[in-house]
Design a protein around this motif. Structure first.
Motif, mmCIF file in Angstrom:
data_model
loop_
_atom_site.group_PDB
_atom_site.id
_atom_site.type_symbol
_atom_site.label_atom_id
_atom_site.label_comp_id
_atom_site.label_asym_id
_atom_site.label_seq_id
_atom_site.Cartn_x
_atom_site.Cartn_y
_atom_site.Cartn_z
ATOM 1 N N TYR A 132 -8.116 1.780 4.759
ATOM 2 C CA TYR A 132 -9.195 1.499 4.100
ATOM 3 C C TYR A 132 -10.347 1.110 5.129
ATOM 4 C CZ TYR A 132 -5.059 1.734 0.978
ATOM 5 O OH TYR A 132 -3.854 1.256 -0.028
ATOM 6 N N ASN B 175 -12.835 -2.502 4.156
ATOM 7 C CA ASN B 175 -12.633 -3.586 4.969
ATOM 8 C C ASN B 175 -14.213 -4.607 5.685
ATOM 9 O OD1 ASN B 175 -9.574 -4.531 5.116
ATOM 10 N ND2 ASN B 175 -8.687 -2.451 5.938
ATOM 11 N N PHE C 105 -6.131 -5.288 1.119
ATOM 12 C CA PHE C 105 -6.760 -4.231 2.648
ATOM 13 C C PHE C 105 -7.041 -4.157 3.585
ATOM 14 C CE2 PHE C 105 -8.912 -3.664 -2.280
ATOM 15 C CZ PHE C 105 -8.275 -1.997 -2.011
ATOM 16 N N SER D 125 0.615 -0.811 -0.122
ATOM 17 C CA SER D 125 0.085 -0.436 0.027
ATOM 18 C C SER D 125 1.263 1.112 0.018
ATOM 19 C CB SER D 125 -0.841 0.062 1.240
ATOM 20 O OG SER D 125 -2.072 0.842 1.345
#
Length: 381
Positions: free
Chosen positions: A96, A100, A89, A74
């Motif tokens: 996030y 998520n 994620f 990320s």
């Protein structure tokens, strides 16, 4: 730090636009998966389609385990260390939360008390469609990380892989069960067992030495991590759900904006293939491993009716728990509304996936229903 990021982004921009003869553009794709894995093979398909769609003007080079690992993906894409990468994620809960939360409700696939066929293919379609079209908050989370979402991928459904027969909830009482997500840990506790956290690389020894009695795991791992050597029993139908919280081709926003509309459309076309190949590959491997397990003496059980009813009751209640958790812990004030909006897509995609017989057909389906509807002149801009 901001100056460093800006410099990295400029270097990434230069790398894209000044590589190859005649300044043909080449993207650096970071894969945290090993060569010859399902994800790696899907990435290679992506690169070929991208090249074909642009007559070689735009290409991608896959760096497997050499540029960014999964924990670095990320930030690495955000800062321009790679132009694109697989981003899981759930590894980044603070960055996030909305994305998520959607990934965490995958057990809704079991509505009706049983696993749908090709659960991962269904969830990939629904998840991708929702993030592209119906979740502005998700897009804000991606923008904050200087990324553009370009499609998802999902595993098959998660059964119980055990060293003891499990047919009903009472068989789980007192057992130790390795889980890979909060929702499955809550299910384990509800069924009277103890959830255990351990890395995927430790599961083999955990089962072999009796540290855990079961693991909530896809059947793909039977071969990938050699769990078929220590698992004696598999229980299908519970707990269900898939690991679907992934961005198979998250791209650095500066890189994305540096492409032409035609090139962005080609990336979207290739990404539809990427999503299909990854999801189909995991689904096919899971089915192949399950068949091999039966042939090699592993006993396969179907969860009993009472077990499935109890699991369904848990799922119905846990959706409320998930919404409340994300509202109070992550500030997702419209959590319940997002979940309610997402639910119908699971049934829509179950109907759409029915009858698909190849990854090529799946890629065409994803393209027609989702990726082709993304405006390359506006999306991510």
């Amino acid at each position: 730090m901001m100056k460093l990021r800006r410099c990295l982004a400029l270097l990434a921009f230069a790398a894209v636009f000044m590589s190859g003869p005649g300044y043909a553009k080449s993207l650096r794709f970071a894969s945290g998966y090993p060569p010859n894995s399902v994800a790696e093979q899907a990435a290679q398909k992506y690169t070929q389609v991208l090249k074909d769609e642009t007559d070689g003007a735009l290409s991608a080079r896959v760096f497997s385990l050499t540029l960014l690992n999964l924990l670095e993906s990320s930030a690495g894409v955000r800062d321009g260390m790679a132009d694109a990468a697989v981003v899981l994620f759930p590894y980044f809960p603070g960055e996030y939360p909305r994305i998520n939360m959607l990934a965490e409700i995958s057990m809704l696939l079991n509505a009706g008390g049983e696993d749908p066929a090709h659960a991962g293919l269904i969830f990939t379609g629904a998840f991708s469609e929702f993030l592209f079209q119906s979740c502005p908050g998700c897009q804000k989370e991606l923008a904050a990380q200087n990324q553009v979402f370009l499609g998802s991928g999902s595993t098959p459904t998660l059964p119980l892989l055990c060293t003891t027969p499990i047919r009903e909830a009472k068989d789980l009482t007192g057992k130790r069960v390795r889980t890979s997500g909060a929702q499955w840990a809550r299910w384990v506790e509800k069924m009277g067992a103890t959830p255990i956290t351990m890395s995927v690389n430790e599961i083999y020894e955990g089962l072999n030495q009796g540290v855990v009695d079961c693991t909530v795991q896809t059947t793909t791992e039977l071969s990938i991590f050699k769990l078929d050597e220590v698992v004696t029993d598999i229980t299908l139908g519970v707990p269900g759900g898939v690991f679907g919280g992934s961005g198979v081709n998250n791209m650095n926003r500066d890189t994305w904006r540096g492409l032409s509309d035609a090139e962005r459309r080609a990336v979207l076309k290739a990404s539809a293939v990427f999503s299909a190949e990854a999801s189909w590959g995991y689904d096919a491997l899971g089915a192949e491993n399950l068949a091999a397990a039966k042939e090699n003496g592993i006993t396969v059980h179907q969860a009993g009716e009472t077990f499935r009813v109890e699991t369904q009751a848990f799922i119905d209640k846990d959706v409320e728990t998930i919404a409340e958790n994300y509202r109070t812990r992550h500030g997702v004030e419209n959590a319940a509304e997002l979940i309610d909006a997402f639910r119908p897509l699971l049934q829509r995609w179950q109907d759409l996936v029915d009858g698909v017989e190849s990854p090529e057909q799946l890629a065409q389906l994803y393209w027609r229903e989702v990726f082709s509807k993304v405006d390359p002149a506006r999306y991510g801009m």
